[in-house]
Design a protein around this motif. Structure first.
Motif, mmCIF file in Angstrom:
data_model
loop_
_atom_site.group_PDB
_atom_site.id
_atom_site.type_symbol
_atom_site.label_atom_id
_atom_site.label_comp_id
_atom_site.label_asym_id
_atom_site.label_seq_id
_atom_site.Cartn_x
_atom_site.Cartn_y
_atom_site.Cartn_z
ATOM 1 N N ARG A 107 41.883 50.382 43.450
ATOM 2 C CA ARG A 107 41.894 51.502 42.502
ATOM 3 C C ARG A 107 42.950 51.155 41.476
ATOM 4 O O ARG A 107 44.133 51.015 41.789
ATOM 5 N N VAL A 108 42.504 51.027 40.233
ATOM 6 C CA VAL A 108 43.335 50.531 39.140
ATOM 7 C C VAL A 108 43.403 51.597 38.055
ATOM 8 O O VAL A 108 42.402 52.244 37.744
ATOM 9 N N VAL A 109 44.583 51.759 37.447
ATOM 10 C CA VAL A 109 44.717 52.651 36.295
ATOM 11 C C VAL A 109 45.214 51.846 35.098
ATOM 12 O O VAL A 109 46.073 50.976 35.232
ATOM 13 N N VAL A 120 42.561 42.167 33.916
ATOM 14 C CA VAL A 120 41.682 41.189 34.569
ATOM 15 C C VAL A 120 42.117 39.769 34.225
ATOM 16 O O VAL A 120 42.267 38.914 35.105
ATOM 17 N N ARG A 121 42.347 39.524 32.943
ATOM 18 C CA ARG A 121 42.706 38.162 32.508
ATOM 19 C C ARG A 121 44.075 37.715 33.031
ATOM 20 O O ARG A 121 44.257 36.562 33.404
ATOM 21 N N HIS A 123 45.986 39.246 35.625
ATOM 22 C CA HIS A 123 46.332 39.495 37.019
ATOM 23 C C HIS A 123 45.255 39.081 38.022
ATOM 24 O O HIS A 123 45.588 38.689 39.138
ATOM 25 N N LEU A 124 43.986 39.215 37.670
ATOM 26 C CA LEU A 124 42.940 38.880 38.636
ATOM 27 C C LEU A 124 42.431 37.449 38.487
ATOM 28 O O LEU A 124 42.391 36.702 39.465
ATOM 29 N N GLN A 125 42.044 37.081 37.295
ATOM 30 C CA GLN A 125 41.451 35.759 37.109
ATOM 31 C C GLN A 125 42.362 34.600 37.538
ATOM 32 O O GLN A 125 41.856 33.602 38.054
ATOM 33 N N PRO A 126 43.670 34.701 37.382
ATOM 34 C CA PRO A 126 44.529 33.594 37.829
ATOM 35 C C PRO A 126 44.627 33.429 39.355
ATOM 36 O O PRO A 126 45.102 32.403 39.830
ATOM 37 N N GLY A 131 35.943 35.062 44.166
ATOM 38 C CA GLY A 131 34.591 34.632 43.846
ATOM 39 C C GLY A 131 33.907 35.551 42.859
ATOM 40 O O GLY A 131 33.151 35.103 41.995
ATOM 41 N N SER A 132 34.160 36.864 42.979
ATOM 42 C CA SER A 132 33.554 37.806 42.039
ATOM 43 C C SER A 132 34.426 39.038 41.876
ATOM 44 O O SER A 132 35.162 39.437 42.784
ATOM 45 N N ILE A 133 34.310 39.617 40.689
ATOM 46 C CA ILE A 133 35.025 40.840 40.317
ATOM 47 C C ILE A 133 33.983 41.802 39.780
ATOM 48 O O ILE A 133 33.298 41.497 38.799
ATOM 49 N N ASP A 134 33.826 42.958 40.411
ATOM 50 C CA ASP A 134 32.841 43.949 39.976
ATOM 51 C C ASP A 134 33.584 45.245 39.667
ATOM 52 O O ASP A 134 34.273 45.787 40.537
#
Length: 151
Positions: A107-109, A120-121, A123-126, A131-134
């Protein structure tokens, strides 16, 4: 934990700032036994603390996103790395380990769509092993409570 303890916890979930006197009256106890029960609930860890419920929009974070994450593999290294990194990200309010099609639900704000893209760019992608982000954006709330049911 008995029914009276649950009543105390439920009442404090509704209003953690109430006085012991008011709490005791609400749960039909005298103040001393009520305070004793509260202290025992704190000591046992059932009552973890007290906090304020803040309106996210008024705070400046009007966009809530539920993010499903699937990992490429579940090696100890990949899992520990993901969990350690995600636990440090302030925008992530909750991270659940899931069954089903995804491994984690966050849960992200954020402030807006551009802020989410940065999230996303940056914090998540690195993070290696994702495998996937939905993403699912919240556009309304039907019910939100932190008060557990009484049983």
């Amino acid at each position: 934990m008995d029914l009276k303890d649950r009543q105390i916890l439920r009442t404090l979930q509704r209003n953690g700032r109430m006085t012991n006197q008011d709490l005791a009256a609400e749960v039909n106890l005298s103040p001393s036994p009520c305070l004793r029960r509260v202290k025992l609930l704190e000591q046992s860890g059932a009552l973890k603390g007290y906090s304020a419920e803040v309106d996210a929009q008024a705070y400046g974070l009007p966009v809530t996103v539920f993010v499903s994450i699937s990992l490429t593999n579940h090696s100890e290294k990949v899992v520990k790395n993901f969990e350690q990194l995600i636990s440090r990200v302030d925008q992530v309010l909750e991270c659940f380990i899931m069954t089903g099609t995804s491994d984690y639900l966050l849960r992200v704000v954020v402030t807006d769509l551009a802020d989410y893209e940065r999230f996303v760019r940056n914090h998540l992608q690195p993070i290696e092993g994702i495998g996937s982000i939905d993403s699912s954006f919240v556009y309304g709330v039907v019910k939100k409570t932190a008060v557990f049911p009484l049983f």
